[in-house]
Design a protein around this motif. Structure first.
Motif, PDB file in Angstrom:
ATOM      1  N   THR A   8      36.060  10.700  83.900  1.00 15.53           N
ATOM      2  CA  THR A   8      34.978  10.834  82.935  1.00 15.53           C
ATOM      3  C   THR A   8      34.900   9.867  81.684  1.00 15.53           C
ATOM      4  O   THR A   8      36.119   9.252  81.390  1.00 15.53           O
ATOM      5  CB  THR A   8      34.998  12.256  82.490  1.00 15.53           C
ATOM      6  OG1 THR A   8      35.958  12.029  81.449  1.00 15.53           O
ATOM      7  CG2 THR A   8      35.323  13.319  83.450  1.00 15.53           C
ATOM      8  N   LYS A  13      28.173  17.244  76.256  1.00 17.44           N
ATOM      9  CA  LYS A  13      27.164  18.412  76.790  1.00 17.44           C
ATOM     10  C   LYS A  13      26.689  19.235  75.697  1.00 17.44           C
ATOM     11  O   LYS A  13      27.374  19.647  74.945  1.00 17.44           O
ATOM     12  CB  LYS A  13      27.717  19.443  77.846  1.00 17.44           C
ATOM     13  CG  LYS A  13      26.835  20.480  78.237  1.00 17.44           C
ATOM     14  CD  LYS A  13      25.921  20.059  79.169  1.00 17.44           C
ATOM     15  CE  LYS A  13      25.128  21.315  79.844  1.00 17.44           C
ATOM     16  NZ  LYS A  13      24.119  20.667  80.803  1.00 17.44           N
ATOM     17  N   LEU A  25      30.588  19.735  74.364  1.00 16.60           N
ATOM     18  CA  LEU A  25      31.520  18.813  74.869  1.00 16.60           C
ATOM     19  C   LEU A  25      31.172  17.509  73.902  1.00 16.60           C
ATOM     20  O   LEU A  25      29.945  17.034  73.965  1.00 16.60           O
ATOM     21  CB  LEU A  25      31.517  18.627  76.140  1.00 16.60           C
ATOM     22  CG  LEU A  25      32.644  18.221  76.924  1.00 16.60           C
ATOM     23  CD1 LEU A  25      33.940  19.355  76.729  1.00 16.60           C
ATOM     24  CD2 LEU A  25      32.484  18.312  78.717  1.00 16.60           C
ATOM     25  N   VAL A  28      33.927  12.914  75.744  1.00 16.55           N
ATOM     26  CA  VAL A  28      35.102  13.459  76.457  1.00 16.55           C
ATOM     27  C   VAL A  28      35.493  12.212  77.564  1.00 16.55           C
ATOM     28  O   VAL A  28      34.650  12.272  78.504  1.00 16.55           O
ATOM     29  CB  VAL A  28      35.332  14.746  77.120  1.00 16.55           C
ATOM     30  CG1 VAL A  28      36.641  14.895  77.797  1.00 16.55           C
ATOM     31  CG2 VAL A  28      35.277  15.579  76.009  1.00 16.55           C
ATOM     32  N   LYS A  48      36.315  24.239  77.024  1.00 16.85           N
ATOM     33  CA  LYS A  48      37.416  24.090  78.313  1.00 16.85           C
ATOM     34  C   LYS A  48      36.609  24.116  79.682  1.00 16.85           C
ATOM     35  O   LYS A  48      36.304  23.489  80.514  1.00 16.85           O
ATOM     36  CB  LYS A  48      38.470  24.985  78.187  1.00 16.85           C
ATOM     37  CG  LYS A  48      39.422  24.824  77.112  1.00 16.85           C
ATOM     38  CD  LYS A  48      40.693  25.844  77.294  1.00 16.85           C
ATOM     39  CE  LYS A  48      40.073  27.274  77.316  1.00 16.85           C
ATOM     40  NZ  LYS A  48      39.766  27.817  75.996  1.00 16.85           N
ATOM     41  N   THR A  50      33.318  24.392  79.836  1.00 16.98           N
ATOM     42  CA  THR A  50      32.041  23.415  79.986  1.00 16.98           C
ATOM     43  C   THR A  50      32.671  22.274  80.700  1.00 16.98           C
ATOM     44  O   THR A  50      31.972  21.860  81.703  1.00 16.98           O
ATOM     45  CB  THR A  50      31.711  23.402  78.634  1.00 16.98           C
ATOM     46  OG1 THR A  50      30.977  24.260  78.130  1.00 16.98           O
ATOM     47  CG2 THR A  50      30.293  22.360  78.813  1.00 16.98           C
ATOM     48  N   LEU A  51      33.709  22.051  80.347  1.00 14.51           N
ATOM     49  CA  LEU A  51      34.373  20.612  81.050  1.00 14.51           C
ATOM     50  C   LEU A  51      34.527  20.939  82.450  1.00 14.51           C
ATOM     51  O   LEU A  51      34.258  19.899  83.313  1.00 14.51           O
ATOM     52  CB  LEU A  51      35.718  19.917  80.028  1.00 14.51           C
ATOM     53  CG  LEU A  51      36.486  19.096  80.971  1.00 14.51           C
ATOM     54  CD1 LEU A  51      35.490  17.874  80.778  1.00 14.51           C
ATOM     55  CD2 LEU A  51      37.910  18.874  79.965  1.00 14.51           C
ATOM     56  N   ALA A  61      25.903  16.505  82.780  1.00 14.41           N
ATOM     57  CA  ALA A  61      26.304  16.270  81.414  1.00 14.41           C
ATOM     58  C   ALA A  61      25.004  15.825  80.786  1.00 14.41           C
ATOM     59  O   ALA A  61      24.090  15.532  81.462  1.00 14.41           O
ATOM     60  CB  ALA A  61      27.252  15.253  81.563  1.00 14.41           C
ATOM     61  N   MET A 217      41.973  20.924  73.762  1.00 11.60           N
ATOM     62  CA  MET A 217      40.922  20.759  73.215  1.00 11.60           C
ATOM     63  C   MET A 217      40.548  21.458  72.049  1.00 11.60           C
ATOM     64  O   MET A 217      40.927  22.702  71.898  1.00 11.60           O
ATOM     65  CB  MET A 217      39.942  21.202  74.377  1.00 11.60           C
ATOM     66  CG  MET A 217      39.893  20.274  75.419  1.00 11.60           C
ATOM     67  SD  MET A 217      38.502  20.692  76.732  1.00 11.60           S
ATOM     68  CE  MET A 217      37.040  20.031  75.668  1.00 11.60           C
TER      69      MET A 217
END
Lengths: 228, 290
Positions: A8, A13, A25, A28, A48, A50-51, A61, A217
């Motif tokens: 990534t 996000k 997010l 990242v 976390k 969401t990632l 994203a 995170m």
């Protein structure tokens, strides 16, 4: 084949909310190698899950790029992202997400059929997987007839049924007691040892400690990284 | 005389169903020239008559000038939707017997004349031509057809009324069906979410829903027709008993059944696909969210 399963860059996000957009997010950037076991930790609401959803292409994203096996999948149409989920990515969730009307066998067999495996291949692979997770004797049971630990084991068997390159686990022991959680953690270790890359999101320090690499995170950003 | 039309006078068995003013079973023949008569099933049953009985019939309500007849059989009156509430207490007698009975004794000519006769045409399409011909030969004779135009036919009006009710019913049940399908889809929201999560595309899930929709709609239509057949039997039996008639009140014909299937199956499929599409438009996570 790429040196990273997933990579990534500047992944961001933002969710539109009535009170104004919320950024879950922020920028990242990281990558996961084919043999890595990565744990993502952090407080609730830090981004976390969401990632993990972005990595698994169940969400898109707002900005940034997401390469899966060297290919940008962030802009792919839904059908192609579905195909990648089916064949390249396995999911394990806290709530198991087994289909309640199907038996353990059928739950494990379903993604193989959708991926085009023949009946004989499906039969052999399903038997092998249920044996792998120690549930050969419970193959004909429906999820409602299984314990939490057994359901999670079926979910893991289903997740790796199509031999994915990446296994994503979101709080896989969140609904299990300590002893059962330990068994699931051991099973994930085995899955990793058999050559699968794993990214696990967890609050559980014991699970995180099993990963070779840990990302911490906070507020939507990776603030710390450690390797075992 | 040239007869362009075949006139089917029902000469042997009386054409009219004379509403006779009075009748009375009789123990013995009142005359040697007893003639045969047919009696409607309803009359036979209501008066406890039997084939072979001798009865006196009179055109006069007082029973004057009665004549004896022998019952040689019974018949089921032709069901008439316009008269199904009437009790069919009828007899069929020879035309000449009926003319004799109805003749006015004070009028020597009355036995030679009738006020009306029914004529059946081999070709009903030539009814107008027949009327002109008769009118030309016998001026003053009124000739009219028993077949009326659609606008004057009460059954055509009734059929249009039924069509209106059917349209309203179909519209209402379609809305109801759609609401049911939306509820059913919503119940399966998580299942759809899991299928999408493990990698089934929207089209694949929709195809599955379509197959299910076709099966459910077909089974539903078959069940509906079976229910209609049972209801048809029940309605007919009840009303035939209630009005003592052989009239068929409800008939689920193959054409009606085919129309029902042709309407119900596509509607069911469309409703299930529309309902499912509203579900599948959502993101995977939205489907899985509690």
């Amino acid at each position: 084949m790429s040196a990273t399963v997933i990579e990534t860059t500047g992944l961001t996000k933002t969710f539109p909310m009535p009170a104004g957009p919320v950024t879950a997010l922020r920028d990242v950037s990281f990558s996961v190698a084919p043999d890595e076991y990565v744990a993502v930790t952090g407080p609730s609401g830090c981004g976390k899950s969401t990632l993990l959803h972005l990595l698994g292409s169940v969400d898109t994203a707002t900005s940034g790029t997401l390469l899966f096996d060297g290919r940008d999948i962030s802009a792919l149409p839904d059908a192609e992202r579905s195909r990648i989920r089916l064949t390249q990515i396995g999911f394990v969730f806290q709530r198991f997400y087994l289909l309640p009307m199907l038996t353990a066998w059928e739950n494990v067999e379903l993604p193989q059929g959708e991926a085009g495996a023949s009946k004989a291949e499906r039969r052999a692979r399903t038997a092998e997987l249920l044996d792998y997770v120690g549930l050969s004797q419970r193959a004909r049971h429906r999820p409602s007839q299984l314990s939490g630990g057994e359901m999670q084991r079926v979910a893991i068997a289903r997740a790796i049924a199509n031999r994915p390159r990446l296994l994503l686990a979101d709080e896989p022991t969140g609904e299990l007691d300590r002893s059962t959680g330990e068994q699931i953690a051991e099973l994930l270790d085995r899955v990793h040892a058999d050559g699968n890359a794993i990214v696990v999101v967890t609050h559980d320090p014991a699970i995180a400690a099993r990963a070779k690499r840990r990302l911490e995170m906070r507020d939507g950003e990776i603030v710390a990284e450690a390797s075992a | 005389m040239r007869r362009p039309f075949a006139l089917l006078l029902t000469a042997f068995i009386a054409l009219g169903t004379a509403a006779l003013a009075s009748f009375q079973p009789t123990a013995e023949p009142t005359s040697s020239d007893v003639t045969d008569i047919l009696v409607s099933r309803q009359l036979l049953e209501s008066q406890d008559l039997a084939v072979g009985d001798l009865i006196d019939l009179a055109a006069d309500p007082t029973g004057a000038r009665a004549r004896a007849f022998r019952i040689v059989g019974s018949y089921e009156p032709l069901p008439d939707p316009a008269r199904f509430t009437q009790q069919r207490l009828e007899v069929r007698l020879h035309l000449q017997d009926m003319v004799d009975m109805l003749a006015d004794p004070a009028d020597p000519q009355s036995g030679e004349s009738v006020s009306a006769i029914n004529v059946a045409l081999h070709d009903p399409e030539r009814e107008r031509e027949f009327r002109r011909s008769v009118f030309g030969q016998v001026p003053g004779l009124s000739v009219w057809s028993t077949q009326r135009g659609d606008s004057a036919n009460p059954f055509v009006v009734l059929e249009q009324f039924h069509l209106a009710i059917a349209i309203v019913t179909i519209l209402a049940s379609t809305a109801f069906l759609l609401a049911l399908m939306v509820m059913r889809s919503e119940e399966r929201r998580e299942t759809a979410g899991i299928l999408r999560l493990i990698g089934l595309g929207k089209r694949r899930v929709l195809t599955q829903v379509l197959i299910e929709g076709v099966i459910i709609a077909t089974v539903g239509a078959a069940f509906g027709i079976a229910l209609a057949l049972v209801a048809q039997s029940g309605f007919n039996q009840f009303f035939q008993w209630r009005y003592d008639t052989a009239l068929v009140f409800v008939r689920v014909s193959p054409k009606v059944a085919a129309q029902c299937v042709a309407l119900a199956v596509p509607l069911g499929v469309i409703a299930s696909v529309v309902a499912s599409w509203t579900l599948l438009r959502r993101e995977v996570l939205a489907l899985l969210r509690r």
